[in-house]
Design a protein around this motif. Structure first.
Motif, PDB file in Angstrom:
ATOM      1  N   ARG A  20     126.560  76.053  10.742  1.00 31.20           N
ATOM      2  CA  ARG A  20     125.563  76.691   9.861  1.00 31.20           C
ATOM      3  C   ARG A  20     125.390  78.163  10.213  1.00 31.20           C
ATOM      4  N   GLU A  23     128.646  80.161   9.429  1.00 30.31           N
ATOM      5  CA  GLU A  23     128.897  80.301   8.000  1.00 30.31           C
ATOM      6  C   GLU A  23     128.127  81.480   7.416  1.00 30.31           C
ATOM      7  N   TYR A  27     130.052  84.788   6.017  1.00 32.07           N
ATOM      8  CA  TYR A  27     129.900  85.069   4.590  1.00 32.07           C
ATOM      9  C   TYR A  27     129.360  86.484   4.372  1.00 32.07           C
ATOM     10  N   VAL A  64     134.434  76.026   9.249  1.00 30.85           N
ATOM     11  CA  VAL A  64     133.420  76.591   8.350  1.00 30.85           C
ATOM     12  C   VAL A  64     133.895  76.513   6.907  1.00 30.85           C
ATOM     13  N   ARG A  68     132.393  74.187   3.875  1.00 31.50           N
ATOM     14  CA  ARG A  68     131.854  74.817   2.665  1.00 31.50           C
ATOM     15  C   ARG A  68     132.562  74.290   1.419  1.00 31.50           C
TER      16      ARG A  68
END
Length: 199
Positions: A20, A23, A27, A64, A68
């Motif tokens: 988490r 990510e 991003y 990751v 996702r």
């Protein structure tokens, strides 16, 4: 992440928390915009913990992106399913869901395609190909249920609309891109689903 004295470690929970945290950072900053030390600091872990769970930064990136892709695919598939049995309603629901995503603060396009663009090599490129293939499967199934003569071709056209809308939403026009893509997608579906008279 620090564990209170007397508590037992939960490897699954630790791994999920690292994913988490990583990510969000990957991003926002891109694959090359954040290093191992920053990832560890954000997650509150040591480098040894990260390496124990993922082996390397590439291993973390792979995990990751795979997580996702799984989550996004489930989300869009569920949006289509929740819309009922009518293919046009299912297709509209997918683009409506995209519009919600495009409106989120911090939206930066598709993380998986972004990663593959930055690193046009494995693991990012392989995961991106699989991710786009999942979208294609979803759209092809909708096209097939609609009675399209060439469902695979229509599925590819719908995928192009989705990916184009995602890029436009990120770089140009925001949530309106989903509405435009939705309208075009429904027009394509309607045209492809028409059967010759007497058939």
């Amino acid at each position: 992440m620090p564990v209170p004295k007397g508590s037992s470690l939960d490897p699954g929970r630790t791994r999920a928390a690292i994913l988490r945290s990583a990510e969000g950072m990957l991003y926002e900053h891109g694959l090359d915009g954040v290093g191992i030390a920053e990832l560890c600091a954000e997650a509150g872990i040591s480098k040894e913990t990260l390496y124990r769970h993922f082996g390397s930064k590439d291993g973390l990136i792979r995990s990751v992106l795979e997580a996702r892709s799984d989550r996004v695919t489930r989300w869009l598939t569920q949006a289509a399913t929740d819309a009922g049995d009518e293919p046009a309603a299912q297709l509209a629901a997918v683009f409506d869901a995209l519009g919600v995503w495009f409106s989120e603060p911090g939206f930066r396009g598709c993380a998986i395609v972004n990663a593959a663009t930055q690193h046009h090599a494995t693991p990012a490129s392989t995961i991106a190909a699989r991710h786009l293939g999942r979208y294609l499967d979803l759209f092809t199934a909708i096209a097939d249920r609609a009675g399209a003569a060439r469902p695979a071709a229509l599925g590819r056209q719908l995928l192009l609309l989705l990916e184009g809308a995602t890029v436009v939403a990120d770089h140009l026009e925001g949530p309106g891109a989903a509405d435009d893509a939705r309208e075009a997608a429904l027009a394509l579906l309607n045209s492809a689903a028409k059967r010759p008279a007497g058939s």
